[in-house]
Design a protein around this motif. Structure first.
Motif, PDB file in Angstrom:
ATOM      1  N   GLU A   9       0.834  -1.208   0.000  1.00  0.00           N
ATOM      2  CA  GLU A   9       0.000   0.000   0.000  1.00  0.00           C
ATOM      3  C   GLU A   9       0.867   1.257   0.000  1.00  0.00           C
ATOM      4  O   GLU A   9       0.595   2.222  -0.712  1.00  0.00           O
ATOM      5  N   HIS A  64      -8.934   5.636   4.290  1.00  0.00           N
ATOM      6  CA  HIS A  64      -9.673   6.906   4.385  1.00  0.00           C
ATOM      7  C   HIS A  64      -8.793   8.035   4.914  1.00  0.00           C
ATOM      8  O   HIS A  64      -8.056   7.871   5.866  1.00  0.00           O
ATOM      9  N   ARG A  75      -7.500  -6.959   1.414  1.00  0.00           N
ATOM     10  CA  ARG A  75      -8.127  -5.762   0.868  1.00  0.00           C
ATOM     11  C   ARG A  75      -7.319  -5.186  -0.295  1.00  0.00           C
ATOM     12  O   ARG A  75      -6.112  -5.381  -0.395  1.00  0.00           O
ATOM     13  N   THR A 127      -8.209   1.154  -7.348  1.00  0.00           N
ATOM     14  CA  THR A 127      -9.036   0.681  -8.466  1.00  0.00           C
ATOM     15  C   THR A 127      -8.122   0.202  -9.599  1.00  0.00           C
ATOM     16  O   THR A 127      -6.961   0.623  -9.706  1.00  0.00           O
ATOM     17  N   ARG A 184     -11.363   7.560   0.063  1.00  0.00           N
ATOM     18  CA  ARG A 184     -12.769   7.794   0.410  1.00  0.00           C
ATOM     19  C   ARG A 184     -13.177   7.001   1.651  1.00  0.00           C
ATOM     20  O   ARG A 184     -12.627   5.956   1.952  1.00  0.00           O
ATOM     21  N   TRP A 185     -14.175   7.520   2.365  1.00  0.00           N
ATOM     22  CA  TRP A 185     -14.751   6.820   3.511  1.00  0.00           C
ATOM     23  C   TRP A 185     -15.744   5.766   3.034  1.00  0.00           C
ATOM     24  O   TRP A 185     -16.478   6.000   2.073  1.00  0.00           O
ATOM     25  N   HIS A 186     -15.753   4.603   3.705  1.00  0.00           N
ATOM     26  CA  HIS A 186     -16.767   3.594   3.411  1.00  0.00           C
ATOM     27  C   HIS A 186     -17.561   3.309   4.678  1.00  0.00           C
ATOM     28  O   HIS A 186     -16.973   2.971   5.706  1.00  0.00           O
ATOM     29  N   ILE A 199      -7.085  -1.431  -1.975  1.00  0.00           N
ATOM     30  CA  ILE A 199      -7.574  -0.056  -1.847  1.00  0.00           C
ATOM     31  C   ILE A 199      -7.377   0.761  -3.123  1.00  0.00           C
ATOM     32  O   ILE A 199      -7.585   1.964  -3.118  1.00  0.00           O
ATOM     33  N   ARG A 218     -12.229  -0.617   3.854  1.00  0.00           N
ATOM     34  CA  ARG A 218     -11.944  -0.933   2.443  1.00  0.00           C
ATOM     35  C   ARG A 218     -11.024   0.073   1.780  1.00  0.00           C
ATOM     36  O   ARG A 218     -10.672  -0.080   0.628  1.00  0.00           O
ATOM     37  N   SER A 219     -10.754   1.157   2.489  1.00  0.00           N
ATOM     38  CA  SER A 219      -9.924   2.212   1.902  1.00  0.00           C
ATOM     39  C   SER A 219      -8.952   2.709   2.951  1.00  0.00           C
ATOM     40  O   SER A 219      -9.035   2.334   4.117  1.00  0.00           O
ATOM     41  N   GLU A 254     -10.876   7.313  -4.792  1.00  0.00           N
ATOM     42  CA  GLU A 254     -11.444   6.050  -4.311  1.00  0.00           C
ATOM     43  C   GLU A 254     -10.578   5.417  -3.229  1.00  0.00           C
ATOM     44  O   GLU A 254     -11.062   4.715  -2.350  1.00  0.00           O
ATOM     45  N   THR A 255      -9.260   5.669  -3.309  1.00  0.00           N
ATOM     46  CA  THR A 255      -8.335   5.111  -2.317  1.00  0.00           C
ATOM     47  C   THR A 255      -8.519   5.773  -0.954  1.00  0.00           C
ATOM     48  O   THR A 255      -8.293   5.152   0.078  1.00  0.00           O
TER      49      THR A 255
END
Ligand code: OOG
Ligand code: NI
Length: 472
Positions: free
Chosen positions: A82, A226, A156, A160, A194-196, A158, A223-224, A191-192
């Protein structure tokens, strides 16, 4: 072989910063309130009363620089993969890893670096930077929690697919993207960060990790990666802190960093405390999987006021005085209240010189030099001049360099106030591991001191060229 117009990385960084800002405002409405407070305080700050050099550092050094654009954000990553991929994202927007921050000393199983612009020109365009911390699994004492965290992180993704494609394209284009690719890149990169609202773990696993260390749950259960806060600059942090309080925001109990000074150094920061956000977790209990509602507290809003970059000697004096103040506050008869610590910091920092001349003479602060008066008779003979002479004669001006980095103790204070925990036993006595950070990153960390020194040298070379003389 192509005639594409490549996007300027500094312009892409501004597009990225603005996208991040609007995303965060919509995710955390309280952050939007903070922005309004900061704007109001900035608008009513009597800037005419401020030393222009101080104003320049608080404002960001350039007239064209937007006051309302954020100056930093922070993310917490779980794995070397990551970190390496995030470093590829940041390279596209002109951010590079500078400095090492040991967070183990503060009881956090993590270490960090700052991704930021390195050159004077790039900093002037947009100094936005990201405090990026990385989990150190070896510091998680509990075997079960460690393997659970690593297992969740291994599952996971993170990033796209389109983002990875664009990063590969950038690699083939010398690190650049076309304007069209850059537009898609900023959208995909969000997207990496962003809050989920739906967790990537069960509620049971979340709670197990949270019991070991709240930060573990934040890093591994989502998932990210955030974004956990953004930080606009303020022209008057004390006024902004007051206004946050009077508007009913729950704020950190004190401003981190040095006390208010005539000649500000380093960085002062404060924040509103992390909010509790609803999260859906799946639950493994029973034969059918179902969702349960829970919550998570990680995200906040911060403000900062920047001052001068200090030399190693200046930093040593800062650390020494801050430690002295903390020790004095601990041992004072009263309980170590935030007010008592503020008072002790004030007292201790009376030993830190507070005028630019002395700060320069004692080599505590970094300065750049610029030509103030090129029509001086002396400079027409072709000898060389000392910098001191040129300054004394008013031919050359000195400007303190703005501090572009972070402070580990302040960062620890910010982590702590948002976790609502004291140092955990999970990582006491751990050694810092800068080499481990570089290995995870797959690259060397730049030294901030080298960068400040280079800015100083660059400015002296520029004076030489403009004056047509040699400065010795
Ligand atoms: C980072 C805290 C550090 C700062 O301004 O010192 C930081 C975090 O909470 O992940 O952003
Ligand atoms: Ni911060």
């Amino acid at each position: 072989s192509s005639h594409h117009a490549y996007a300027d990385p500094d312009a892409l960084r501004t597009a990225f910063t603005l996208a991040m800002s609007s995303m965060y405002k919509s995710e955390v409405p309280l952050y939007g309130d903070l922005i309004h407070i900061v704007n109001a305080v900035n608008a009513s700050t009597r800037t005419a009363d401020l030393d222009p050099r101080v104003l320049a550092m608080r404002h960001g050094n350039v007239a064209s620089s937007r006051l309302d654009i954020e100056r930093h954000g922070a993310i917490r990553l779980g794995t070397p993969y990551e970190l390496r991929t995030v470093s590829r994202i940041f390279a596209v927007i002109g951010l590079y890893p500078v400095g090492y921050y040991d967070l183990a000393a503060a009881g956090l199983p993590m270490h960090a670096t700052c991704f930021r612009p390195r050159s004077t020109a790039s900093l002037k365009k947009n100094p936005f930077r990201v405090f990026t911390s990385l989990l150190r699994p070896e510091l998680i004492r509990d075997e079960k929690a460690r393997s659970l965290a690593l297992n969740l992180l291994s599952k996971r993704n993170i990033f796209t697919a389109e983002l990875i494609t664009l990063l590969d394209i950038a690699d083939k284009q010398n690190g650049r993207l076309t304007i069209d690719q850059g537009t898609r890149f900023v959208i995909q990169a969000m997207e990496t960060f962003r809050w989920h609202g739906t967790a990537a773990s069960s509620h049971e696993d979340y709670q197990l990790l949270k019991r070991e260390h709240q930060i573990l749950a934040d890093i591994a259960c989502f998932r990210s990666a955030h974004i956990n806060h953004l930080t606009p600059r303020t022209l008057d942090i004390s006024a902004a802190q007051q206004k946050m309080k009077s508007q009913g925001l729950k704020v950190k109990d004190r401003i981190e960093g040095p006390p208010a000074r005539n000649c500000p150094i380093l960085l002062r920061q404060t924040s509103f405390l992390a909010i509790e956000e609803p999260v859906q977790f799946f639950t493994a209990q029973g034969s059918q999987s179902k969702f349960v509602s829970g919550s998570h507290k990680a995200r906040f809003g911060e403000i900062e006021e920047r001052g001068a970059a200090v030399t190693l000697a200046g930093r040593q004096l800062y650390d020494e005085l801050l430690n002295k103040a903390m020790a004095a506050a601990e041992s004072s008869s009263q309980k170590c209240t935030p007010e008592e610590l503020d008072r002790q910091v004030e007292v201790a920092f009376q030993k830190y010189p507070d005028d630019w001349k002395t700060l320069r003479a004692r080599k505590l602060v970094y300065f750049t030099y610029s030509v103030a008066n090129r029509h001086f008779p002396e400079i027409y003979d072709d000898s060389s001049f000392t910098l001191e002479h040129l300054i004394l004669q008013g031919i050359v001006d000195i400007t303190p360099i703005t501090y572009e980095d972070f402070l580990p103790l302040s960062a620890a204070g910010i982590f702590r106030s948002n976790l609502g925990t004291q140092a955990s036993s999970a990582s006491v006595n751990a050694l810092s591991n800068e080499a481990g950070m570089e290995e995870a990153l797959g690259a060397k960390l730049s030294s901030s001191d080298e960068l400040y020194k280079a800015m100083e040298v660059e400015s002296i070379r520029k004076c030489e060229t403009e004056l047509g003389i040699k400065i010795i």
